[in-house]
Write a protein that holds these residues in place. Structure first.
Motif: not given
Length: 518
Positions: A431-459
């Motif tokens: 949800x947090x990633x989706x919120x950031x992607x909607x604003x289309x930043x030119x520089x996207x900084x991600x701290x452990x974006x796949x933490x807690x995700x299963x394989x399908x979600x990570x892909x």
């Protein structure tokens, strides 16, 4: 397998032992009897008639997709942390209903280690954190000192026993969370994604400690995880939770599934390469990796650049960054790797403008920048997932249709009416990633974006980030997920001792690495 001495068991375990003696059958360490659980306001239960037994002395893995209910299932064994909602059926610990344990007996019977040690550590010093639970149980002082001492020796904590908890690395914080739970001598230990935030070396050390707890102390261990592969050498059995039901995994080798080939590097193939080759003069020609990705040459434009950067949080604190140089090519995906506490998160916070350097310089090409922190809840302000995605719509120029499509794109279709805090840890991350992607930043900084995700979600996250970079944005990822790095990143920088030890194309980085391998 070491069987616990009945005389050393906590009251709940002794009750179970008495029942076993009377019936001639050993009670399960943990048992669910036709358990159904539904969150408030939800029509569909997350657990639906679960029947499950965990054998005494086992090392049990619990796997399942993101949002399948693993954390909910384990938390029901600890009434103090169980979520609000309607539960039917019975939950038994050592043969006793959890409702009958009471706070003290529950603390001694069941230990719980959270995914994020920050949610568990409450004291300022290591020694006080070790004693805190025993103090609350009114443990006699002499006994408390002995328990703290022997547990600290068991985990090799002598060198940092008097350290401040805030100054510990992520690996030591996770080990402290484990040690401060085990000092109360529970016979059942439940862990929720305990290695999700650990670097590869810290993960191995933590799992070895957990293995010793299981084998040498006779403690039953249950681990909920999306990354079971590293634990297979220790596990005695595994169960899968899907669609509210649980089933045994008969063959543990079935859990060795790796990243599915072909799900990374989409959207930046031939067309991207042709455009770059046509527009760039020979001296600026980008280097091409073996998977058809492009990385900027040394002379290409930089989205972010540190030069001789020094940073520390307090005037009397140690330096986090020491004369660091780092260049991130515009339009690239750049991965930051290294041990817990090496400064990766600090670098992202500096790039986002949350802190300022004490010395040196930082240049960022664009002011359009967004940061996904390690705790995604820092971005949440609304009562529903739908409202979270709508918050920045007016300013960023997107509407309800775009927000709804993004929610579905990250796999959260149907979760719009839910409160963000009622989502699983992995779903909160999405949800947090989706919120950031909607604003289309030119520089996207991600701290452990796949933490807690299963394989399908990570892909799916890999695909989304690949598309973001294909549209010209720069992505900087600090992560311990080396499979994500292998499939997504153009370049990798290893951070060590406050400096960049190396920056290399991804393939070259992994070719020469002994310990950091996906």
């Amino acid at each position: 397998m070491i069987e616990p001495n009945e005389a050393s068991l906590c009251p709940a375990a002794r009750d179970g032992a008495s029942q076993r003696a009377a019936s001639g059958k050993q009670a399960a360490a943990l048992a669910f009897r036709n358990v159904t659980f539904t969150y408030p306001g939800q029509e569909r239960p997350v657990l639906d008639g679960v029947d499950w037994e965990v054998e005494q002395g086992s090392f049990t893995l619990l796997v399942g997709s993101t949002g399948s209910g693993k954390s909910t299932l384990l938390s029901l064994a600890k009434p103090e942390i169980a979520p609000a909602g309607e539960r039917t059926g019975e939950v038994l610990v050592q043969g006793a209903p959890v409702e009958d344990l009471g706070a003290e007996r529950s603390a001694r019977a069941v230990g719980f280690v959270f995914q994020n040690p920050e949610n568990q550590i409450v004291c300022e010093s290591v020694w006080h954190e070790m004693a805190f639970g025993l103090e609350n149980l009114a443990t006699p002082r002499a006994e408390m000192r002995r328990l703290v001492a022997e547990t600290s020796y068991f985990f090799g904590m002598e060198d940092w026993f008097r350290a401040d908890t805030a100054e510990l690395s992520g690996g030591r914080k996770q080990l402290l969370a484990l040690a401060s739970t085990l000092v109360m001598q529970p016979r059942l230990l439940l862990l929720d994604e305990p290695t999700a935030q650990l670097d590869p070396i810290a993960e191995k050390n933590f799992l070895h400690a957990l293995f010793r707890v299981n084998r040498e102390l006779g403690c039953t261990v249950v681990v909920a995880t999306h990354a079971p592969r590293a634990m297979l050498d220790y596990a005695t059995c595994a169960y899968r939770l899907e669609e509210g039901r649980i089933a045994r995994v008969e063959n543990l080798s079935d859990l060795e599934r790796r990243w599915e080939p072909g799900l990374g590097h989409r959207g930046r193939g031939e067309s991207s390469r042709t455009t770059s080759e046509e527009q760039s003069p020979p001296s600026l020609a980008p280097e091409q990796t073996s998977v058809g990705r492009l990385i900027p040459s040394a002379a290409a434009s930089r989205a972010v650049e540190f030069s001789r950067a020094w940073f520390r949080y307090g005037r009397d604190d140690d330096w986090v960054l020491r004369n660091l140089d780092l260049a991130v090519g515009a339009g690239s995906v750049h991965a930051l790797v290294g041990g817990n506490g090496c400064g990766k998160s600090t670098l992202l916070a500096l790039m986002a403008g949350l802190h300022k350097l004490q010395r040196g310089s930082l240049r960022r090409e664009s002011r359009s920048c967004a940061l996904l922190p390690q705790d995604p809840r820092a971005l949440f302000v609304a009562e529903t997932a739908d409202d979270e995605l709508a918050e920045w719509g007016a300013a960023a120029g997107y509407g309800e249709a775009e927000a709804s499509a993004m929610l579905e794109r990250v796999g959260l279709a149907g979760c719009g009416p839910m409160h963000p805090y009622d989502l699983s840890g992995g779903q909160q991350q999405l949800l947090a990633l989706a919120k950031l992607l909607l604003v289309k930043p030119r520089v996207l900084l991600l701290d452990e974006p796949t933490k807690g995700l299963d394989m399908a979600a990570r892909c799916a996250v890999c695909e989304l980030l690949d598309e973001v970079a294909a549209e010209g944005a720069t992505v900087v990822v600090a992560t311990h997920d080396l499979e994500l790095v292998e499939h997504l990143a153009d370049e990798v920088s290893m951070i060590f001792d406050g400096e960049v030890a190396s920056t290399e194309p991804t393939e070259r980085f992994f070719q020469g690495n002994v310990y950091y391998r996906p």
